[in-house]
Design a protein around this motif. Structure first.
Motif, mmCIF file in Angstrom:
data_model
loop_
_atom_site.group_PDB
_atom_site.id
_atom_site.type_symbol
_atom_site.label_atom_id
_atom_site.label_comp_id
_atom_site.label_asym_id
_atom_site.label_seq_id
_atom_site.Cartn_x
_atom_site.Cartn_y
_atom_site.Cartn_z
ATOM 1 N N GLN A 8 0.823 -1.211 0.000
ATOM 2 C CA GLN A 8 0.000 0.000 0.000
ATOM 3 C C GLN A 8 0.860 1.266 0.000
ATOM 4 O O GLN A 8 0.484 2.280 -0.589
ATOM 5 C CB GLN A 8 -0.936 -0.018 1.211
ATOM 6 N N VAL A 9 2.015 1.210 0.656
ATOM 7 C CA VAL A 9 2.935 2.357 0.637
ATOM 8 C C VAL A 9 3.441 2.605 -0.783
ATOM 9 O O VAL A 9 3.454 3.745 -1.262
ATOM 10 C CB VAL A 9 4.101 2.135 1.626
ATOM 11 N N VAL A 10 3.849 1.557 -1.469
ATOM 12 C CA VAL A 10 4.325 1.704 -2.851
ATOM 13 C C VAL A 10 3.195 2.207 -3.746
ATOM 14 O O VAL A 10 3.403 3.087 -4.598
ATOM 15 C CB VAL A 10 4.902 0.363 -3.361
ATOM 16 N N TYR A 11 1.997 1.704 -3.549
ATOM 17 C CA TYR A 11 0.839 2.157 -4.332
ATOM 18 C C TYR A 11 0.572 3.645 -4.077
ATOM 19 O O TYR A 11 0.332 4.414 -5.015
ATOM 20 C CB TYR A 11 -0.387 1.318 -3.977
ATOM 21 N N GLY A 12 0.613 4.074 -2.825
ATOM 22 C CA GLY A 12 0.387 5.481 -2.497
ATOM 23 C C GLY A 12 1.445 6.395 -3.086
ATOM 24 O O GLY A 12 1.139 7.483 -3.584
ATOM 25 N N ILE A 13 2.701 5.962 -3.027
ATOM 26 C CA ILE A 13 3.784 6.756 -3.611
ATOM 27 C C ILE A 13 3.607 6.875 -5.118
ATOM 28 O O ILE A 13 3.789 7.952 -5.706
ATOM 29 C CB ILE A 13 5.156 6.141 -3.257
ATOM 30 N N LEU A 14 3.218 5.787 -5.769
ATOM 31 C CA LEU A 14 2.999 5.816 -7.212
ATOM 32 C C LEU A 14 1.847 6.741 -7.588
ATOM 33 O O LEU A 14 1.966 7.540 -8.523
ATOM 34 C CB LEU A 14 2.732 4.394 -7.722
ATOM 35 N N CYS A 68 0.084 11.898 -9.778
ATOM 36 C CA CYS A 68 -0.743 13.080 -9.555
ATOM 37 C C CYS A 68 0.111 14.360 -9.604
ATOM 38 O O CYS A 68 -0.256 15.338 -10.248
ATOM 39 C CB CYS A 68 -1.430 12.957 -8.204
ATOM 40 N N ALA A 69 1.267 14.321 -8.943
ATOM 41 C CA ALA A 69 2.130 15.503 -8.917
ATOM 42 C C ALA A 69 2.723 15.770 -10.310
ATOM 43 O O ALA A 69 2.910 16.939 -10.695
ATOM 44 C CB ALA A 69 3.240 15.298 -7.900
ATOM 45 N N ARG A 70 3.021 14.750 -11.044
ATOM 46 C CA ARG A 70 3.616 14.931 -12.357
ATOM 47 C C ARG A 70 2.628 15.520 -13.349
ATOM 48 O O ARG A 70 2.990 16.375 -14.181
ATOM 49 C CB ARG A 70 4.117 13.585 -12.868
ATOM 50 N N SER A 71 1.367 15.090 -13.265
ATOM 51 C CA SER A 71 0.371 15.615 -14.202
ATOM 52 C C SER A 71 -0.211 16.938 -13.728
ATOM 53 O O SER A 71 -0.841 17.647 -14.507
ATOM 54 C CB SER A 71 -0.746 14.594 -14.417
ATOM 55 N N GLY A 72 -0.036 17.279 -12.441
ATOM 56 C CA GLY A 72 -0.550 18.552 -11.922
ATOM 57 C C GLY A 72 -2.037 18.558 -11.671
ATOM 58 O O GLY A 72 -2.668 19.610 -11.660
#
Length: 137
Positions: free
Chosen positions: A118-124, A129-133
């Motif tokens: 779940q941590v890896v999923y959240g980071i992904l 989200c941050a990359r697409s803005g």
């Protein structure tokens, strides 16, 4: 004579009890199929004569069982470990070593799948989200 040991075993009582518990031809066939499934399932999940590398490089069934046990979907993992526990407890009483191995595997895969997965999923998700803005929160 010196050093001899004589052991006499009588199987009559065991056979009499087994006949009483029999449910006919259908029950015998069902018990045989359950024992075959148990042997297949336990051998492919915890083989006694293969290393980890032999197990996962040659047998696709072993890989499928590993992926089921590491599934991030709770229902699949609970179903897998319920079947495993039933296979271990089918000839009562279960072996203590196998039950301890079951508990360690169950808790270990739960911490890997639920915790680290779940941590890896959240980071992904955050990275995408941050990359697409398009982050709303």
């Amino acid at each position: 004579a010196k050093g001899e040991l004589v052991l006499i075993i009588d199987y009559r009582k065991l056979q009499a009890v087994r006949r009483r518990l029999s449910c006919g031809a259908f029950g015998n066939a069902l018990a045989r199929r359950a024992a075959q499934f148990r042997a297949f399932f336990l051998y492919h999940y915890w083989p006694c004569d293969k290393s980890i590398f032999q197990m996962y490089m040659h047998e696709p069934v072993d890989i499928c069982l590993l992926l089921l046990s590491l599934s991030p979907f709770l229902f699949l993992r609970v179903l897998f470990y319920t079947v495993l526990l039933l296979c271990l407890c089918f000839p009562w009483p279960p072996d203590e070593h196998q039950i301890v191995q079951f508990i360690l595997a169950f808790k270990g895969t739960a911490s890997i799948s639920d915790g680290a997965g779940q941590v890896v999923y959240g980071i992904l998700i955050y990275y995408l989200c941050a990359r697409s803005g398009t982050c709303s929160t």
